[in-house]
Design a protein around this motif. Sequence first.
Motif, PDB file in Angstrom:
ATOM      1  N   UNK A 123      53.829  16.880  38.630  1.00  8.07           N
ATOM      2  CA  UNK A 123      54.327  15.868  37.709  1.00  8.07           C
ATOM      3  C   UNK A 123      55.853  15.899  37.664  1.00  8.07           C
ATOM      4  N   UNK A 124      56.394  17.134  37.706  1.00  6.08           N
ATOM      5  CA  UNK A 124      57.851  17.263  37.682  1.00  6.08           C
ATOM      6  C   UNK A 124      58.476  16.622  38.913  1.00  6.08           C
TER       7      UNK A 124
ATOM      8  N   UNK B 255      58.413  12.978  38.410  1.00  8.55           N
ATOM      9  CA  UNK B 255      59.434  12.598  37.445  1.00  8.55           C
ATOM     10  C   UNK B 255      60.799  12.548  38.100  1.00  8.55           C
ATOM     11  N   UNK B 256      61.100  13.602  38.872  1.00  4.97           N
ATOM     12  CA  UNK B 256      62.414  13.639  39.511  1.00  4.97           C
ATOM     13  C   UNK B 256      62.584  12.454  40.440  1.00  4.97           C
ATOM     14  N   UNK B 257      61.488  12.129  41.116  1.00  4.89           N
ATOM     15  CA  UNK B 257      61.559  10.982  42.013  1.00  4.89           C
ATOM     16  C   UNK B 257      61.809   9.707  41.222  1.00  4.89           C
ATOM     17  N   UNK B 258      61.049   9.542  40.124  1.00  4.94           N
ATOM     18  CA  UNK B 258      61.197   8.342  39.315  1.00  4.94           C
ATOM     19  C   UNK B 258      62.601   8.247  38.749  1.00  4.94           C
ATOM     20  N   UNK B 259      63.185   9.401  38.461  1.00  7.92           N
ATOM     21  CA  UNK B 259      64.540   9.398  37.920  1.00  7.92           C
ATOM     22  C   UNK B 259      65.563   9.001  38.978  1.00  7.92           C
TER      23      UNK B 259
ATOM     24  N   UNK C 277      54.426   8.189  47.030  1.00  6.91           N
ATOM     25  CA  UNK C 277      55.387   7.538  46.139  1.00  6.91           C
ATOM     26  C   UNK C 277      55.238   8.084  44.729  1.00  6.91           C
ATOM     27  N   UNK C 278      56.287   7.981  43.926  1.00  5.06           N
ATOM     28  CA  UNK C 278      56.263   8.593  42.594  1.00  5.06           C
ATOM     29  C   UNK C 278      55.094   8.141  41.744  1.00  5.06           C
ATOM     30  N   UNK C 279      54.688   6.887  41.891  1.00  3.96           N
ATOM     31  CA  UNK C 279      53.590   6.398  41.061  1.00  3.96           C
ATOM     32  C   UNK C 279      52.341   7.236  41.252  1.00  3.96           C
TER      33      UNK C 279
ATOM     34  N   UNK D 219      52.933  11.032  39.976  1.00  3.27           N
ATOM     35  CA  UNK D 219      52.991  11.188  38.532  1.00  3.27           C
ATOM     36  C   UNK D 219      51.618  11.343  37.907  1.00  3.27           C
ATOM     37  N   UNK D 220      50.596  10.978  38.676  1.00  5.03           N
ATOM     38  CA  UNK D 220      49.245  11.150  38.127  1.00  5.03           C
ATOM     39  C   UNK D 220      48.726  12.509  38.528  1.00  5.03           C
TER      40      UNK D 220
ATOM     41  N   UNK E 111      48.358  18.544  28.521  1.00  4.82           N
ATOM     42  CA  UNK E 111      47.879  17.192  28.808  1.00  4.82           C
ATOM     43  C   UNK E 111      48.284  16.781  30.204  1.00  4.82           C
ATOM     44  N   UNK E 112      47.453  15.980  30.792  1.00  2.23           N
ATOM     45  CA  UNK E 112      47.789  15.494  32.134  1.00  2.23           C
ATOM     46  C   UNK E 112      47.863  13.975  32.086  1.00  2.23           C
TER      47      UNK E 112
ATOM     48  N   UNK F 201      55.396   0.240  37.402  1.00  2.52           N
ATOM     49  CA  UNK F 201      55.750   1.060  38.550  1.00  2.52           C
ATOM     50  C   UNK F 201      56.377   0.216  39.658  1.00  2.52           C
TER      51      UNK F 201
ATOM     52  N   UNK G 198      58.772   2.510  41.950  1.00  6.93           N
ATOM     53  CA  UNK G 198      58.052   3.774  42.089  1.00  6.93           C
ATOM     54  C   UNK G 198      56.797   3.589  42.931  1.00  6.93           C
TER      55      UNK G 198
ATOM     56  N   UNK H 120      66.466   3.184  42.174  1.00  5.64           N
ATOM     57  CA  UNK H 120      66.059   3.893  40.960  1.00  5.64           C
ATOM     58  C   UNK H 120      67.224   4.674  40.367  1.00  5.64           C
TER      59      UNK H 120
ATOM     60  N   UNK I   1      63.689   5.596  33.158  1.00  9.21           N
ATOM     61  CA  UNK I   1      62.258   5.561  32.831  1.00  9.21           C
ATOM     62  C   UNK I   1      61.950   6.493  31.658  1.00  9.21           C
TER      63      UNK I   1
ATOM     64  N   UNK J 176      58.513   8.082  29.905  1.00  8.29           N
ATOM     65  CA  UNK J 176      57.081   8.209  30.139  1.00  8.29           C
ATOM     66  C   UNK J 176      56.330   8.477  28.849  1.00  8.29           C
TER      67      UNK J 176
ATOM     68  N   UNK K 185      61.716  18.392  32.323  1.00  7.62           N
ATOM     69  CA  UNK K 185      61.577  19.590  33.151  1.00  7.62           C
ATOM     70  C   UNK K 185      61.479  20.791  32.206  1.00  7.62           C
TER      71      UNK K 185
ATOM     72  N   UNK L 225      72.619  12.754  40.098  1.00  7.76           N
ATOM     73  CA  UNK L 225      72.196  11.640  40.932  1.00  7.76           C
ATOM     74  C   UNK L 225      73.052  10.387  40.771  1.00  7.76           C
TER      75      UNK L 225
ATOM     76  N   UNK M 231      72.114   7.452  32.067  1.00  7.90           N
ATOM     77  CA  UNK M 231      72.471   6.851  33.356  1.00  7.90           C
ATOM     78  C   UNK M 231      73.157   5.491  33.209  1.00  7.90           C
TER      79      UNK M 231
END
Lengths: 766, 236
Positions: free
Chosen positions: A288-289, A292-296, A381-383, A386-387, A765-766, B54, B59, B86, B92, B94, B100, B115, B158
Amino acid sequence: MLLRKMWRDLSKNKAQFISIFLMSFLGMFVFVGIDAESSGAGESADSYYREYHLCDLWVMGAGFSDDDLRLAAKVKGVKNVEKRLSLTGTAEKTDNAYMYVNFMEENDINSLMLYEGEAFDGQKDGFWLEEWFARTNKINIGDTFSIKIDSMKIDGRVRGIVDAPDYVYYVSESDLMYPNYKKCGVAFMAPGMYPDAENIVYNQLLVDIADEFSSEEQLSMIKRKLENRFDRDDIAVTDRDQNLSFATFDAEIRQHKAMGAMFAVVFVAIALLGIVTTMARVTAGQRIQIGTMKALGFSKAAITLHYVSYGFVISAAGCILGAFLGSKVMPAWILSMFEGSYLVPDLSGQVTGLDMAVTVLAIFVSTTVSFLSCRKELKDPPAVTLKPPAPKKVRHSGFEKSRLWLRLDFSTQWNIRDVMRNKLRSLMGILGVMGCAMLLVCGFGCFDSIKGLMDKMYGELMTAKNKIVLSSDADADYAYDLAVRYRGQMIEEKKVEFVSDTAKKSGSATIVDKGNFIHIQDRKLNPVKLTDKGIAMTSKMAGLLGIGVGDRIRWHFVGDDKWQNTRVEQIYRDPSIQGITMRKEVFEEMEYTFKPTAVLTNKSVDPSLSEEDEVSTVLNIEGMKAAFSETMEILNAMVYVMVLAAVFLGVVVLYNLGVLSFVEKTREVATLKVLGFSSPKIRQILQKQNLWLTIIGIIAGLYAGWGMLYVICTTVSDTLDMFPILYFPTYVWSIGGTFLVSVSVNLLFSGKVKNIDMVDALKGVE
Amino acid sequence: MEERVLIEFKDVCKKYAQGDREFFALKDANLSINEGEMVVILGPSGAGKSTLLNLLGGMDSASSGHIFFDGEDLTTYSDNQLTKYRAENVGVVFQFYNLIPTLTAYENVALMKDIKSGTTDPKEALAAVGLADHMHQFPSQLSGGEQQRTSIARAIAKNPRLLLCDEPTGALDTDTGKEVLKLLQEMSRSKKRTVVMVTHNSFFADIADTVIRVKNGGIRSIEHNDHPKDAEEVNW
Ligand SMILES: Nc1ncnc2c1ncn2[C@@H]1O[C@H](COP(=O)(O)OP(=O)(O)O)[C@@H](O)[C@H]1O
Ligand SMILES: [Mg+2]
């Protein structure tokens, strides 16, 4: 900030990263340590040989004149030739110690290295003595000293304490392998000291070859040319590899290298497995991290770099520190054991290019492995990342559908599934246990094999309690009288050279008279009767010469110009003396005279006997055994390293494994708790799996340990024909030790079952 | 207010293979969002809201159709370009914060400096969400609302042109949820940022400038609110 995250992640997964660190550390420590030791020792010896001009070829024969000297010097490629008379005698002042005695005028080849006193001079009288012998017997410059050679006696004063490049390793003929400087030494002196100086006959030519002719082919060409030039049957030209001192040291170094490589492979392989499993878990846990980093907006490269640097930092720290400390500690330790076995000045370790290359390679491979193990999470891909991960496709194996499966209890079913779904982790566990058991079996097996070898040598093959070694003063009648008096068996031991189509080897010949103290065994170690038709050869020698029963072999006794071409009638196996054995009758049929060199007896020997001129020494079986076990000191040290490494390996791997599976199972364990399983019950379930893996690992380890022992035994040296033996206690110790390690590490974890907080573990939680 | 189109969807589809059949998580979606708007995407669970978001945030990639951001077609972008998109333009938030865990609140926000250049000072960003006093705590030491506010601080640090929020109040109680909503509304109103928020809670429709209703992978309606309510006035 990512750097900070890395440090925190590292400290959060301390146990695993430390274990990876330790494994890379130990792998490199041992490999670089042993390699630096062997390379350094090799290099020290090489520069010693170079600086003091160890001769390249020895020409040995019954006598050499100045014409012979000139003849040899004329061969193309020969830089320098010197003549020398090399004999053996005894030193009266030091309890009749066995002495190698050398007379020479020049000393530009095999030059003596001076420790004390004055440099060697071929015109002066007096003795130059080997340093360890002198030191052990407390002989100083200016002391009087005397040597007896056969019936000649030489007296004089000690002029110098020296070392010689051709006596890096020396033992008396009755010592098996381990030098005993109290009883054996080397002396050098000018020809003027020889009693009958006018008529001195040199029996060696020392040949120094020009550097530009030192390649293998050129050397053997010069060797052939020398043989042809003399065209005499009594001479033998030998090279460094046939020289006991050079070859023994060389073999020792090569053996260390092989050992070091073997250790390193085991440890590095397990460290890599550790990295794979740990990194896979860390990245999977941070799925998940990562998303997240990717989404960021972190780029894939940045995230990859971040995770890869975990593996890099850990393995680099482990490998570099291991290599560094290994290169400092190991050489010092091992070389300190050489002290007194190998007389090479300035022995020290040396880090080679190979060491650095292997260190870099190990870091590179570890980094690559961590890259590969986190690539999976980075691909999507991040989507998707993230799951929570799509559950692994749970395929039910055929076994799980079978009727047998249904009859297994829950814990067995659960464990089988768990093992099947975590194959890599289970494999690592098995390998860790296997490595542990393997090293233990091999280590203890080394002790067993040495003991087995000794029991065989003194007790099965030679059954006499005492061996009266005769000096060259003793004639056949004297020996015969002794044999009658002590109801003994007479034997004659001589040095032999063999020439087959493919090889030339030196070995020994044993000629036995009637009696019941010398026995031989066939290849399978069953007792057999010595043939009365011809000669019998040891299987190791036959192997080296590439011949078998019925083949003919050309051979002669060293110093005798009569060559024989004899059919080998029998092959037998001897652990320590390689060569041939024959009956006295066969020997005499070849028109030799039997002149016994020793009498074997079971009767106790009169102590005054060794005072007699005809007797060189009296050995008893216990003394021979003790002397032999001393030769194995370095091997013993290796065994201690192995056993230590085994325990360490077992603890580290199993601990790492424990952390891995414990963390992975926390949720399941919590669920089981919620369902009402008691902590002891859960512990029992968890331990079942460890038990299985441990048992599989131990079985595999027993086989692997046997294999490793076999390799060590068969490659230990050219003259030893060791056979791997495992006595019962070794099995007990190895299996028990491995179990102990496995069980105690597991107890550490199963204790934690109680501490798992159900609410906490299931809250996430996931 | 001059209207400037920031985002446009043209016949966007997202499909998944399900066995041998195809399943459309989003089908022929057409919409446009103006810069500075507060948009709420509304629909029941499984309707395709997250899928839409997404796609908007780069994403995920569309199966067909075109997505324009400031006139640029995102569907033609490479992976690297999407990453850059992005990093530069999107913030984003969530449902489960996704901070982290090994970094403190401050560090989580400061992470953005790695970034993008020209980010807001982390202290300021955290102060803006009312967390000046909890900056050096780890996520596990913060309440849910505080974690979500940290994650908003991280997103706004950002200075993104587009702020995407997927059920940002989903894991929060009413009062904390309201605070978060207020924060988001403020972002759009005073800072003129485009905020797109996904929710299944129809009460939120009142605070939006535009409400997009989604059901079974299709866009049902797009409504404009001339007088959106303040976040404080919403009740659920
Ligand atoms: N990776 C996937 N594979 C198959 N179906 C998916 C996948 N991701 C989402 N879906 C389906 O797409 C639909 C829309 O999902 P999503 O956009 O997450 O819904 P929501 O409106 O609740 O956010 C759901 O029915 C979901 O089952
Ligand atoms: Mg959703």
